[in-house]
Design an enzyme around this catalytic site. Sequence first.
Site, mmCIF file in Angstrom:
data_model
loop_
_atom_site.group_PDB
_atom_site.id
_atom_site.type_symbol
_atom_site.label_atom_id
_atom_site.label_comp_id
_atom_site.label_asym_id
_atom_site.label_seq_id
_atom_site.Cartn_x
_atom_site.Cartn_y
_atom_site.Cartn_z
ATOM 1 N N LYS A 1 -18.245 18.680 107.481
ATOM 2 C CA LYS A 1 -17.373 17.910 106.597
ATOM 3 C C LYS A 1 -17.211 16.489 107.123
ATOM 4 O O LYS A 1 -17.337 16.260 108.331
ATOM 5 C CB LYS A 1 -15.973 18.556 106.577
ATOM 6 N N ARG B 1 -16.447 32.393 100.839
ATOM 7 C CA ARG B 1 -17.011 33.475 100.019
ATOM 8 C C ARG B 1 -17.862 34.418 100.870
ATOM 9 O O ARG B 1 -18.022 35.585 100.543
ATOM 10 C CB ARG B 1 -17.790 32.875 98.842
HETATM 11 N N1 BES Z 1 -11.945 25.413 102.821
HETATM 12 C C1 BES Z 1 -12.739 24.730 101.878
HETATM 13 C C2 BES Z 1 -12.023 24.507 100.545
HETATM 14 C C3 BES Z 1 -10.794 23.654 100.540
HETATM 15 C C4 BES Z 1 -10.862 22.356 100.108
HETATM 16 C C5 BES Z 1 -9.562 24.166 100.891
HETATM 17 C C6 BES Z 1 -9.730 21.573 100.068
HETATM 18 C C7 BES Z 1 -8.426 23.389 100.857
HETATM 19 C C8 BES Z 1 -8.509 22.091 100.438
HETATM 20 C C9 BES Z 1 -14.013 25.510 101.586
HETATM 21 O O1 BES Z 1 -14.500 26.284 102.623
HETATM 22 C C10 BES Z 1 -15.072 24.511 101.254
HETATM 23 O O2 BES Z 1 -15.397 23.745 102.101
HETATM 24 N N2 BES Z 1 -15.545 24.549 100.024
HETATM 25 C C11 BES Z 1 -16.524 23.642 99.557
HETATM 26 C C12 BES Z 1 -17.517 24.421 98.737
HETATM 27 C C13 BES Z 1 -18.748 23.646 98.389
HETATM 28 C C14 BES Z 1 -19.583 23.406 99.636
HETATM 29 C C15 BES Z 1 -19.517 24.420 97.372
HETATM 30 C C16 BES Z 1 -15.822 22.598 98.695
HETATM 31 O O3 BES Z 1 -14.889 22.939 97.981
HETATM 32 O O4 BES Z 1 -16.218 21.435 98.774
HETATM 33 ZN ZN ZN Z 2 -15.812 25.252 103.945
#
Ligand code: BES
Ligand code: ZN
Length: 502
Positions: free
Chosen positions: A279, A353
């Site tokens: 990230k 997931r």
């Molecule tokens: N933990 C994150 C989602 C999240 C985002 C939680 C903002 C709380 C606040 C999750 O694991 C994630 O990173 N999801 C990605 C998925 C994408 C790579 C398809 C996302 O939402 O960007």
């Molecule tokens: Zn994630």
Amino acid sequence: MEIRYLDAHATGWNFKTVILFGFEGESLPETVPALAEEAGWIKDSPALKDFTGKAKETVVLYAPAGSLLRRIIVVGLGKRDRFDLEGLRFSTATAIQRCKALKAESCAVNMENLSRLGEPMSVMAEEIVCAASLSLYSYDEFKTRTEDDDFAIEELTLFSADEDAAREIQAGAERGQAAAKGVIKTRDLGNGPANHVTPTFLARTAQDMGKRYGFKVRVLERKDVLKLGMGAFEAVFKGAQEDPKFIVMEHAPKGTETDRPIVFVGKGITFDTGGISIKPSAKMHEMKCDMCGAGAIFGLFEALGHSDIKRRIVGVMPCTDNMPDGNATRPGDIVRTLSGKTVEIINTDAEGRLILCDALTWAQQEYDTEAVIDLATLTGACVVALGTEVAGVFCDDEALRDQIRDTGKRVGDKFWPLPLWDLYFEPLKSDVSDMMNVGDRMGGASNAAVFLKQFIEENTRWAHLDIAGPADGMKKNPIHMGGASGFAVRTLIEIARNGIEE
Ligand code: BES
Ligand code: ZN
Ligand code: ZN
């Protein structure tokens, strides 16, 4: 904070600080007849003349010298015909914060003029007590104490001159206290930094709660999980130095041990860096809250420990950090899940997931479930769709979906349905495996939900709750000071209390 209930009919108002609710456009001395006897001076109080009764408006009325009653905090509830429980929570919390600012060690809430609002007294008491506790919450585990911290409201008394109401008030107040304890547990775990709230810490927390409240607790270790064949969960913990834990808690009071349980499955990513699909560093620290799905289940169990709910409830919480490392999963790796289905991991940041699919399979293999409800801070896309105050509910079972939405509304957790149609599986189709873990950015919340659906058996009643927005992104309000909110805990408690609707 100690909670007491009093029949003021017998005792009179023997309090230093009283909280009174007022409605917009109504005269307080008329709606609270006891005032004439207990605080006759109030009708001449100049400050009361400025009080309009609008929601959350407060005014402090000081009693003349010599009376035991020192002050009355009047708080507005808005128009009577627009009364709702959210308003009651926010107004109560505002009044309690005023008490704190005035350093009132004890305060008493007059419940009399809350009758005839269409809600039972027990429910009012529950909301008042819960809101009062939550309004005083702050996370100060790592703050050096100051003198101010020594002040606490020690006692909250609910009173009414109606004798029948007293019993109802007591029952409701006890429920409110248990609910607040649950929400606070979840807030503490969510606000706890990832160097403290590790999977090992969570496992120890579960074991401590098990001992204290009599829950059955199982913790599957790395070797157990590998032996079972949870290839998707493994793909996430492979890169982490912290040991993963697969935590199972069970509440099965006497007589319910062989009932079909309601199973809650919670995402327990103790820190989400994204893994190799790392990230951006801005805001990455917020990802200490990525265990709030599991955290909500801990909150539920804390409340169960303080309640008398006779239903078999199971919590399943796969817990791990998601880290980049020489041993971490690479984009493009293919793994075999516990279900036997294979997944091509396109993006290691879509890790929630992956841990949930194995946990869902495990739960269905292990139990003959009444229903399975999973909770996860799963997608940023859900936050884009619904904002920070509202969670998505994905559920093809209409009764269950409505129950979650309606229950949530009453206790202050806002859920809104989003689609779970098979068309969202199209972008997840892979050339080299049974599915990919991500597809299109568009419709991301439903893509994730439909990924999970691949692991749900035909006859399982299932709902998926994406709480990425409200779990820790909620705006401040009188019962939430920011940070982890404890979202969904109260909804889970109500579902545990009432069972799943047919
Ligand atoms: N933990 C994150 C989602 C999240 C985002 C939680 C903002 C709380 C606040 C999750 O694991 C994630 O990173 N999801 C990605 C998925 C994408 C790579 C398809 C996302 O939402 O960007
Ligand atoms: Zn994630
Ligand atoms: Zn995550």
